[in-house]
Design an enzyme around this catalytic site. Structure first.
Site, mmCIF file in Angstrom:
data_model
loop_
_atom_site.group_PDB
_atom_site.id
_atom_site.type_symbol
_atom_site.label_atom_id
_atom_site.label_comp_id
_atom_site.label_asym_id
_atom_site.label_seq_id
_atom_site.Cartn_x
_atom_site.Cartn_y
_atom_site.Cartn_z
ATOM 1 N N ASP A 10 -9.022 44.851 36.050
ATOM 2 C CA ASP A 10 -7.593 44.532 36.001
ATOM 3 C C ASP A 10 -7.486 43.107 35.462
ATOM 4 O O ASP A 10 -8.489 42.397 35.363
ATOM 5 C CB ASP A 10 -6.997 44.628 37.423
ATOM 6 C CG ASP A 10 -5.552 44.174 37.483
ATOM 7 O OD1 ASP A 10 -4.747 44.631 36.657
ATOM 8 O OD2 ASP A 10 -5.219 43.334 38.341
ATOM 9 N N SER A 11 -6.260 42.677 35.172
ATOM 10 C CA SER A 11 -6.050 41.295 34.760
ATOM 11 C C SER A 11 -6.389 40.326 35.889
ATOM 12 O O SER A 11 -6.537 39.132 35.658
ATOM 13 C CB SER A 11 -4.585 41.107 34.381
ATOM 14 O OG SER A 11 -3.774 41.473 35.492
ATOM 15 N N CYS A 73 -4.963 48.878 35.862
ATOM 16 C CA CYS A 73 -3.879 47.967 35.487
ATOM 17 C C CYS A 73 -2.926 48.750 34.595
ATOM 18 O O CYS A 73 -3.363 49.366 33.612
ATOM 19 C CB CYS A 73 -4.464 46.785 34.721
ATOM 20 S SG CYS A 73 -3.244 45.694 33.976
ATOM 21 N N GLU A 155 1.272 37.514 44.543
ATOM 22 C CA GLU A 155 0.094 36.636 44.498
ATOM 23 C C GLU A 155 0.259 35.424 45.403
ATOM 24 O O GLU A 155 -0.718 34.878 45.897
ATOM 25 C CB GLU A 155 -0.194 36.209 43.060
ATOM 26 C CG GLU A 155 -0.582 37.404 42.226
ATOM 27 C CD GLU A 155 -1.531 37.105 41.095
ATOM 28 O OE1 GLU A 155 -1.704 35.927 40.760
ATOM 29 O OE2 GLU A 155 -2.076 38.079 40.539
ATOM 30 N N CYS A 187 3.182 49.054 38.591
ATOM 31 C CA CYS A 187 2.413 47.812 38.479
ATOM 32 C C CYS A 187 1.544 47.728 39.716
ATOM 33 O O CYS A 187 1.999 48.021 40.827
ATOM 34 C CB CYS A 187 3.362 46.614 38.404
ATOM 35 S SG CYS A 187 2.511 45.027 38.526
ATOM 36 N N HIS A 189 0.542 45.389 41.515
ATOM 37 C CA HIS A 189 0.916 44.449 42.585
ATOM 38 C C HIS A 189 2.017 44.982 43.492
ATOM 39 O O HIS A 189 2.170 44.532 44.612
ATOM 40 C CB HIS A 189 1.428 43.136 41.988
ATOM 41 C CG HIS A 189 0.364 42.254 41.440
ATOM 42 N ND1 HIS A 189 -0.456 42.631 40.409
ATOM 43 C CD2 HIS A 189 -0.013 40.990 41.779
ATOM 44 C CE1 HIS A 189 -1.291 41.635 40.136
ATOM 45 N NE2 HIS A 189 -1.028 40.632 40.953
HETATM 46 N N1 DGL Z 1 -2.067 44.469 36.846
HETATM 47 C C1 DGL Z 1 -0.832 44.326 36.104
HETATM 48 C C2 DGL Z 1 -0.166 45.706 35.957
HETATM 49 O O1 DGL Z 1 -0.425 46.637 36.697
HETATM 50 C C3 DGL Z 1 0.111 43.367 36.787
HETATM 51 C C4 DGL Z 1 -0.317 41.929 36.651
HETATM 52 C C5 DGL Z 1 -0.312 41.458 35.217
HETATM 53 O O2 DGL Z 1 0.753 41.191 34.647
HETATM 54 O O3 DGL Z 1 -1.403 41.327 34.683
HETATM 55 O O4 DGL Z 1 0.623 45.879 35.071
#
Ligand code: DGL
Length: 290
Positions: A10-11, A73, A155, A187, A189
């Site tokens: 993931d990011s 992600c 976060e 998303c 998060h």
């Molecule tokens: N993991 C990203 C998503 O599910 C959210 C965080 C980001 O913007 O990198 O889209």
């Protein structure tokens, strides 16, 4: 049985909500997870940049011998899914699971009035990946809303209280007004904010998250290919790596995933954001001492 780990990325820490579901549903599996915190968040980035960053990380995971890739992600799934299947499944025999289709499928099954909401990052909404995924379903209309501040709040650990409620009311007003009966939390998060989101939407609106549905797809892919790791295997060992500060990653990661997060190792990204803009991935992950 196949002892190799499942590769996930993931990011940053968001994908750990997906890893949590994978470990809950498949407790004997081992996970090798990379959080690209040096380059995240992906949401505000150009889709070509995200694609390049994601391919570089998946190259690294496949080179390390993972038996299956999970793009944990939404933004990266939207950017890279088709390329990833071609490059890793057709090219190297490694199945790829992403988070968009599992959630879209569930939403299509759950909705009664055909009005489905999507909340996600700007990158995911602009990619129209969920629109494409739902296009083939007759009678389903999608109402999308980008909610960039939700990532920042999750976060910071601000998942309850007046600040998050104000932001949620603001973002969700147009989706509520559209009369949706199902809302996709598109998303990684957002499951951390499920309390305020559900409170604002009302209990009659069904919330669909990617994590549990994606974990079911992981199970299906491993079982159908005879790749599961069974209870007879040794205690599973997981590896967590980040391209940014491993200490900061590890603090957040314990909040998102739980006690399975042990020592976090750092992997350097050889390119900065500018390198990531190149058409060909100019990015490699090199283990460094910490
Ligand atoms: N993991 C990203 C998503 O599910 C959210 C965080 C980001 O913007 O990198 O889209």
């Amino acid at each position: 049985m196949n002892d190799a780990p499942i590769g996930m990325f993931d990011s940053g820490v968001g994908g750990l909500t997906v890893a949590r579901s994978v470990l809950d549903q498949l407790p004997h599996e081992q996970v090798l997870y990379i959080g690209d915190t040096a380059n995240g968040p992906y949401g505000p980035r150009d889709i070509a940049e995200v694609r390049s960053l994601a391919l570089s990380i998946m190259d690294e995971l496949v080179d390390r011998g993972v038996k299956l890739l999970v793009i944990a992600c939404n933004t990266a799934s939207a950017a890279v899914l088709h390329d990833a299947r071609e490059r890793y499944t057709l090219g190297r025999g490694v199945p790829v699971i992403e988070v968009i289709h599992p959630a879209a499928r569930t939403a299509a099954r759950v909705t009664r009035n055909g009005r489905v909401g999507l909340i996600a990052t700007r990158g995911t909404v602009d990619s129209r990946a969920y629109d494409d995924a739902l296009q083939a379903v007759p009678g389903v209309e999608l109402f999308s809303q980008a909610c960039p501040r939700f990532v920042e709040l999750a976060e910071r650990g601000v998942t309850t209280g007046p600040e998050v409620l104000d932001v949620a009311e603001d973002y969700l007003a147009p989706i509520k007004a559209a009369g949706v009966d199902t809302l996709i939390l598109g998303c990684t998060h957002y499951p951390l904010l499920v309390g305020p989101i559900s409170y604002v939407m009302g209990e009659e609106v069904a919330l669909v998250t990617s994590s549990d549905e994606t974990a079911k797809d992981v199970y299906r892919a491993l079982a159908s290919k005879g790749l599961l790791r069974g209870p007879e295997a040794n205690e599973p060992r997981h590896e967590f790596r980040s391209t940014g500060d491993p200490k900061a990653f590890s603090v957040l990661a314990r909040r998102f995933l739980g006690p399975e997060v042990g020592d976090v190792e750092r992997v350097d990204s050889a390119s900065d954001a500018a390198g990531a803009r190149a058409e060909t991935p100019g990015f490699s992950l090199l283990p460094t001492a910490h």
